[in-house]
Motif scaffolding. Structure first.
Motif, PDB file in Angstrom:
ATOM      1  N   UNK A   1      62.513  13.393 -25.614  1.00 33.11           N
ATOM      2  CA  UNK A   1      63.291  14.561 -25.996  1.00 33.11           C
ATOM      3  C   UNK A   1      63.859  15.236 -24.749  1.00 33.11           C
ATOM      4  N   UNK A   2      64.944  16.007 -24.910  1.00 35.26           N
ATOM      5  CA  UNK A   2      65.660  16.551 -23.751  1.00 35.26           C
ATOM      6  C   UNK A   2      64.805  17.323 -22.759  1.00 35.26           C
ATOM      7  N   UNK A   3      63.820  18.072 -23.256  1.00 35.37           N
ATOM      8  CA  UNK A   3      62.996  18.870 -22.339  1.00 35.37           C
ATOM      9  C   UNK A   3      62.106  17.990 -21.455  1.00 35.37           C
ATOM     10  N   UNK A   4      61.948  16.725 -21.803  1.00 35.87           N
ATOM     11  CA  UNK A   4      61.200  15.777 -20.965  1.00 35.87           C
ATOM     12  C   UNK A   4      62.143  15.001 -20.048  1.00 35.87           C
ATOM     13  N   UNK A   5      63.191  14.450 -20.619  1.00 33.07           N
ATOM     14  CA  UNK A   5      64.106  13.597 -19.860  1.00 33.07           C
ATOM     15  C   UNK A   5      64.827  14.391 -18.773  1.00 33.07           C
ATOM     16  N   UNK A   6      65.079  15.662 -19.012  1.00 30.32           N
ATOM     17  CA  UNK A   6      65.747  16.507 -18.016  1.00 30.32           C
ATOM     18  C   UNK A   6      65.045  16.446 -16.661  1.00 30.32           C
ATOM     19  N   UNK A   7      63.729  16.547 -16.674  1.00 34.59           N
ATOM     20  CA  UNK A   7      62.988  16.609 -15.410  1.00 34.59           C
ATOM     21  C   UNK A   7      62.691  15.216 -14.853  1.00 34.59           C
ATOM     22  N   UNK A   8      62.521  14.230 -15.745  1.00 37.80           N
ATOM     23  CA  UNK A   8      62.417  12.842 -15.264  1.00 37.80           C
ATOM     24  C   UNK A   8      63.705  12.452 -14.551  1.00 37.80           C
ATOM     25  N   UNK A   9      64.841  12.819 -15.151  1.00 33.11           N
ATOM     26  CA  UNK A   9      66.128  12.503 -14.549  1.00 33.11           C
ATOM     27  C   UNK A   9      66.326  13.185 -13.219  1.00 33.11           C
ATOM     28  N   UNK A  10      65.853  14.426 -13.096  1.00 35.04           N
ATOM     29  CA  UNK A  10      65.965  15.145 -11.828  1.00 35.04           C
ATOM     30  C   UNK A  10      65.165  14.443 -10.736  1.00 35.04           C
ATOM     31  N   UNK A  11      63.954  13.988 -11.088  1.00 34.33           N
ATOM     32  CA  UNK A  11      63.141  13.268 -10.105  1.00 34.33           C
ATOM     33  C   UNK A  11      63.778  11.935  -9.742  1.00 34.33           C
ATOM     34  N   UNK A  12      64.288  11.223 -10.731  1.00 37.44           N
ATOM     35  CA  UNK A  12      64.957   9.941 -10.486  1.00 37.44           C
ATOM     36  C   UNK A  12      66.115  10.106  -9.507  1.00 37.44           C
ATOM     37  N   UNK A  13      66.884  11.163  -9.681  1.00 40.01           N
ATOM     38  CA  UNK A  13      68.019  11.417  -8.794  1.00 40.01           C
ATOM     39  C   UNK A  13      67.563  11.565  -7.350  1.00 40.01           C
ATOM     40  N   UNK A  14      66.433  12.196  -7.145  1.00 35.98           N
ATOM     41  CA  UNK A  14      65.930  12.419  -5.791  1.00 35.98           C
ATOM     42  C   UNK A  14      65.266  11.179  -5.206  1.00 35.98           C
ATOM     43  N   UNK A  15      64.767  10.308  -6.068  1.00 32.18           N
ATOM     44  CA  UNK A  15      64.102   9.093  -5.583  1.00 32.18           C
ATOM     45  C   UNK A  15      65.124   8.048  -5.144  1.00 32.18           C
ATOM     46  N   UNK A  16      66.113   7.763  -5.981  1.00 28.62           N
ATOM     47  CA  UNK A  16      67.059   6.690  -5.626  1.00 28.62           C
ATOM     48  C   UNK A  16      68.494   6.974  -6.042  1.00 28.62           C
ATOM     49  N   UNK A  17      68.780   8.165  -6.499  1.00 26.82           N
ATOM     50  CA  UNK A  17      70.097   8.629  -6.909  1.00 26.82           C
ATOM     51  C   UNK A  17      70.603   7.901  -8.152  1.00 26.82           C
ATOM     52  N   UNK A  18      70.905   6.619  -8.036  1.00 27.49           N
ATOM     53  CA  UNK A  18      71.362   5.872  -9.210  1.00 27.49           C
ATOM     54  C   UNK A  18      70.922   4.423  -9.083  1.00 27.49           C
ATOM     55  N   UNK A  19      71.071   3.694 -10.169  1.00 28.00           N
ATOM     56  CA  UNK A  19      70.592   2.313 -10.213  1.00 28.00           C
ATOM     57  C   UNK A  19      71.770   1.329 -10.201  1.00 28.00           C
ATOM     58  N   UNK A  20      71.454   0.049 -10.057  1.00 30.46           N
ATOM     59  CA  UNK A  20      72.456  -0.991  -9.789  1.00 30.46           C
ATOM     60  C   UNK A  20      73.493  -1.088 -10.909  1.00 30.46           C
ATOM     61  N   UNK A  21      74.753  -0.816 -10.572  1.00 34.99           N
ATOM     62  CA  UNK A  21      75.816  -0.689 -11.576  1.00 34.99           C
ATOM     63  C   UNK A  21      76.121  -1.973 -12.347  1.00 34.99           C
TER      64      UNK A  21
END
Length: 427
Positions: free
Chosen positions: A269-289
């Motif tokens: 749900x959005x209240x979970x994915x919001x913060x997972x996504x924020x951490x993901x952005x800081x770990x590797x920004x984005x994944x292989x296109x």
């Protein structure tokens, strides 16, 4: 200045300071490298064959497109998020919003790390069931969390009979006893690596009820979700209350035989994915296109070509093919509900008491010695499951050995032929 002197002056962070020899070093790098003949590797769960042709072609085509060779949005390419929404919404019983309820990660492992980084503060506790996927532990510790272990107990007759994976048992009383005011998350793995257990609906409801009572976030690692041989329930689908707490983990690498692509995702749900996504952005920004694009096309076409059913039937066939050797030798094993690993109980197999094991195995459990001996004398590599246990409970698993069957049939047959030599050591 000598490198040894520099090593003393440069202090590593505690989270990465440990350099003990783990199972991958012992089996792949050291034992196998010292063998005169090639070893058949049934240890690591890397596929021995390529992804299906329609997925390979999609990857090749993506490399020719300009936009597929540039940064993807941090939350992942919209085409893949939409494809995942289309594929998983029917299972979840609701429409998954690709904008707010799905984030693409650099493999499932980075997704799990992102979830921990998004919700675990230093000192928070995370419950992990033994045996565990070893990366859970380092990921939790990287976030500053404390790992709290709860065992899955093996079948009582596991040393003498073939037992279904469902007989590996979680004691709910033990689970409750390990929870505290500091418990922030619990990790669930179904289908389970290495056991092959699929948690029943009743088991999931009981776990979910406790988590709702105590407001504990559930990470449900479901990377083997397309390889189930018995009914498979997703814990996030059981109730709105459980859904509110659940982050579901998936993997294109496991789905499409492409573990090296490192394309995974989190659903919640959005209240979970919001913060997972924020951490993901800081770990590797984005994944292989380009590989995200290929995975998207894979999901779009998989049902049309009947890939999911074909993949499941083929893996189950490989499991049956390989397990014939244990039936032939009278060696009991855990019959998996899903996935592509099988645990064989080798308590009947006795290596020579005076066998010259390396010194660093002297303090390891019996299965590490068995692993070394299997590589050196039988020519087959497997994984000792006590690597996925703490010292306090490893005795429960030291007679087992994990084998991966996601290999070509010719490789499985060759491994079976070598394993027939075990009959000279069975007592």
């Amino acid at each position: 200045m000598a490198s040894s002197t520099l090593a003393v002056l440069v202090r590593p962070a505690r989270r990465v300071a440990s350099q003990s020899k783990d199972v991958w070093y012992v089996t792949v790098n050291e034992a196998a490298a010292s063998c005169s003949a090639p070893v058949i590797n049934l240890g690591q769960g890397a596929f021995g064959y390529n992804p299906p042709s329609f997925v390979i072609q999609a990857a090749k085509d993506a490399l020719d497109r300009i936009e597929c060779n540039q940064y993807s949005p941090t939350r992942g390419r919209l085409r893949l998020r939409k494809a995942l929404s289309d594929a998983y919404s029917p299972y979840f019983g609701r429409n998954l919003n690709p904008e707010t309820e799905i984030v693409i990660t650099t493999g499932a492992n980075e997704g799990i790390l992102s979830a921990f980084m998004g919700f675990v503060e230093p000192g928070d506790e995370v419950i992990v069931m033994e045996p565990f996927f070893d990366q859970y532990i380092s990921n939790i510790q990287m976030a500053g969390g404390k790992v709290v272990y709860v065992p899955l107990h093996p079948p009582e007759k596991g040393a003498s009979e073939v037992c279904p994976a469902s007989e590996w048992r979680l004691d709910l009383g033990e689970l409750r006893a390990k929870m505290s005011d500091k418990t922030r998350m619990i990790v669930l793995n179904t289908p389970h690596n290495p056991i092959g257990k699929i948690f029943t609906r009743e088991e999931l409801e009981a776990i979910g009820k406790i988590c709702v009572e105590k407001n504990i976030i559930i990470i449900s690692d479901e990377v083997y979700d397309r390889l189930y041989y018995k009914p498979f329930t997703r814990i996030a689908t059981l109730s709105p209350e459980i859904s509110r707490l659940t982050i579901t983990v998936g993997s294109a690498g496991k789905n499409f035989y492409a573990t090296g692509w490192r394309v995974g995702w989190l659903i919640g749900e959005p209240h979970l994915i919001k913060y997972c996504g924020a951490a993901h952005t800081r770990i590797c920004y984005s994944s292989v296109s380009p590989l995200q694009e290929a995975a998207a096309i894979g999901f779009e076409q998989a049902d049309q070509v009947g890939f999911w059913e074909e993949a499941k039937k083929d893996m189950q066939r490989k499991m049956t093919l390989f397990n014939e050797i244990w039936d032939e030798l009278g060696i009991p094993y855990t019959e998996p509900d899903g996935g592509y690993f099988v645990l064989a109980n080798l308590s009947k197999v006795h290596f020579p008491e005076d066998y010259p094991f390396p010194e660093h195995l002297s303090t390891r459990a019996r299965d590490f010695k068995m692993c070394w001996w299997l590589i050196k004398e039988i020519g087959v590599a497997a994984i000792p499951p006590t690597e996925f246990y703490t010292k306090e409970t490893e005795k429960e698993a030291e007679d087992y050995m994990r084998f991966a069957v996601c290999k070509e049939d010719t490789v499985l047959e060759a491994a079976k032929e070598r394993l027939r030599k075990l009959k000279d050591y069975i007592r």
